[in-house]
Design a protein around this motif. Structure first.
Motif, PDB file in Angstrom:
ATOM      1  N   ARG A 176     -10.279   4.115  18.270  1.00 60.69           N
ATOM      2  CA  ARG A 176      -9.885   3.169  17.225  1.00 60.69           C
ATOM      3  C   ARG A 176      -9.940   1.733  17.711  1.00 60.69           C
ATOM      4  NH1 ARG A 176      -5.254   5.620  13.384  1.00 60.69           N
ATOM      5  NH2 ARG A 176      -5.972   3.802  12.236  1.00 60.69           N
ATOM      6  N   ARG A 217      -3.312  -0.614  12.947  1.00 56.40           N
ATOM      7  CA  ARG A 217      -4.366  -1.626  13.137  1.00 56.40           C
ATOM      8  C   ARG A 217      -3.778  -3.008  13.381  1.00 56.40           C
ATOM      9  NH1 ARG A 217      -7.052   0.726   8.339  1.00 56.40           N
ATOM     10  NH2 ARG A 217      -8.572   2.266   9.038  1.00 56.40           N
ATOM     11  N   HIS A 248      -1.150   3.624   8.706  1.00 60.59           N
ATOM     12  CA  HIS A 248      -2.388   3.463   9.472  1.00 60.59           C
ATOM     13  C   HIS A 248      -2.799   1.999   9.566  1.00 60.59           C
ATOM     14  CE1 HIS A 248      -3.987   3.662   5.328  1.00 60.59           C
ATOM     15  NE2 HIS A 248      -5.005   2.960   5.793  1.00 60.59           N
TER      16      HIS A 248
END
Length: 242
Positions: free
Chosen positions: A106, A78, A74
């Protein structure tokens, strides 16, 4: 040019099987790189290591100058790595719009802004030719459209590196032609790592090709160099690249 992605001496063993075997690999920013090879060559395992789905047995992975070898998946998202799966991973009970809305959220700094959310979703759906199917449940889409929806979900993350694993599987000839144009468009803003068995697609899109065989790098070069490589012909291509 400093590579965007580098792997050094990368290995992944499953018991006595070394699926990825001391792979040194680098991709330049803005490049479309294809990874090809016979079934069982280690292609999906390799990109799973890059995106963090599995951990390497040894070796290092560097993305944008940062060692990400131990970084969770994850956090790699990013950092700018998006990955579409070999098997579709859409949410079948959600609409196409809502599937893409999840990754778009996101990218919004405050997690709010319905206008920006809708704009981001529709932009991704439009790029993949799915805008007219925004309200359709993902499970009701054809398999080929589900593949394109997953690409839209990856695009919605605005990645610096987009990894596409067998993206043309299930697409019609017309959809494949549109997909080739889409990848060329994506490559204006992002680096693309493409795992693909469709050799005409690979030869049309790739700046460079890496050939894996039994977990090792067998060859690397331009499409013309790979097409003419006798080892690659014997191990994999045969008449496929003609």
């Amino acid at each position: 040019m400093t590579p965007l992605l580098t792997t050094t001496d990368l290995c992944k063993a499953f018991g006595g099987l070394r699926a990825v075997d001391h792979v040194d690999f680098s991709v330049a920013p803005g490049e479309v790189r294809a990874v090809i090879g016979p079934n069982g060559a280690g292609k999906t395992t390799f990109v799973s290591l890059v995106c963090g789905r599995i951990a390497p047995t040894s070796g290092t992975i560097v993305f944008d100058g940062r060692d990400i070898t131990a970084m969770p998946a994850h956090e790699r998202v990013r950092a700018g790595i998006a990955y579409t799966f070999q098997i579709t991973s859409v949410f079948p009970n959600l609409t196409a719009f809502d599937n893409v809305a999840l990754p778009v959220q996101r990218t919004l700094a405050d997690g709010r802004g319905s206008g920006r959310l809708r704009d981001g979703v529709m932009a991704a759906l439009s790029r993949t030719g799915l805008a007219a199917r925004a309200g359709t449940p993902a499970g009701a889409l054809s398999y080929g459209h589900q593949r394109l929806l997953e690409v839209a979900m990856g695009l919605a993350l605005k990645p610096r590196l987009l990894i596409l694993d067998e993206p043309t599987q299930g697409l019609s000839d017309g959809e494949i032609d549109s997909f080739v144009g889409l990848v060329r468009e994506i490559a204006r803003d992002a680096t693309v790592l493409l795992i693909e068995h469709n050799m005409p697609v690979v030869m049309a899109l790739a700046d460079r090709i890496t050939v894996l065989d039994a977990g090792k790098v067998l060859a690397e070069g331009t499409p013309d160099e790979i097409r003419a490589n006798a080892q690659v012909q014997a191990a994999y291509l045969g008449t496929e690249a003609a």
